[in-house]
Design a protein around this motif. Structure first.
Motif, short mmCIF file in Angstrom:
data_model
loop_
_atom_site.label_atom_id
_atom_site.label_comp_id
_atom_site.label_asym_id
_atom_site.label_seq_id
_atom_site.Cartn_x
_atom_site.Cartn_y
_atom_site.Cartn_z
N LYS A 119 0.84 -1.21 0.00
CA LYS A 119 0.00 0.00 0.00
C LYS A 119 0.88 1.26 0.00
O LYS A 119 0.61 2.21 -0.73
N ASP A 136 1.13 4.07 -2.92
CA ASP A 136 0.89 5.49 -2.60
C ASP A 136 2.05 6.37 -3.08
O ASP A 136 1.83 7.50 -3.50
N ALA A 156 -4.44 -4.38 -0.65
CA ALA A 156 -3.72 -3.10 -0.66
C ALA A 156 -4.50 -2.00 -1.37
O ALA A 156 -4.39 -0.82 -1.01
N THR A 165 -9.42 2.30 -2.14
CA THR A 165 -8.63 3.41 -2.69
C THR A 165 -9.08 3.71 -4.12
O THR A 165 -9.92 3.00 -4.67
#
Length: 184
Positions: A18, A22, A65, A69
């Motif tokens: 993750k 990012d 992950a 999002t």
């Protein structure tokens, strides 16, 4: 039921993935089946030299992950064998290298990708793969900036050369009549 140690290890892997996603400006998910160890080693070396991080990752870990999002749209690509390539600073390196590799290796194919945390479709990913490297693009731009200056410099040099030739011819013409006068 997995042991506590295994569970903690998988939670750490998901957290690391993750964090990597990012920090990435671009990423590509590929199906890597059917490639030899030698080809895989060459591919990994080329990706590493370009600053791209490439890992074979379980679909479940990637799913965990990206869950919740902007990258959740990549879920549809998480089938079969999966490897993920991410780059923190080069938008096209992973797509370009993996796209070129996929053209030459059957069984290896691009499945999905993202740019600036936005999922892109396969057509965009393939067009991104065809872009030249950053260095080639910079050289092209610099050449475009340099062209007018170089043309100006050639024009100035042509004027200087022409004036130089005219200056050399003028004294020769003046000395010819003087020679005629002295002969009379």
């Amino acid at each position: 039921m997995p042991s506590q140690k295994v569970l903690e290890l998988k939670q750490k892997q998901v957290a690391d993935l993750k964090e990597r996603l990012d920090a990435a400006c671009a990423g590509v998910i590929v199906d890597y089946k059917g490639i030899s160890v030698a080809d895989d080693t060459k591919l990994r070396k080329e990706l590493r030299e370009a600053g791209v991080k490439y890992t074979v990752t379980k679909n479940t870990l990637i799913h965990l992950a990206i869950d919740g999002t902007e990258l959740q749209g990549l879920d549809s690509a998480l089938e079969g064998t999966t490897a993920i390539a991410t780059s923190a600073d080069d938008y096209v390196a992973a797509a370009r290298i993996l796209g070129k590799f996929a053209e030459n290796n059957k069984g290896f194919e691009l499945k999905g990708g993202f740019l600036d945390r936005e999922v892109i479709d396969l057509a965009k990913l393939q067009s991104l793969a065809k872009l030249p490297s950053r260095e080639v693009l910079l050289a092209t731009v610099l050449n475009a900036f340099n062209a007018p200056i170089a043309s100006f410099a050639r024009a100035i040099q042509a004027v200087v050369d022409k004036n130089g030739e005219a200056a050399e011819e003028a004294p020769a013409e003046e000395s010819a009549p003087a020679a005629e006068e002295s002969a009379e």
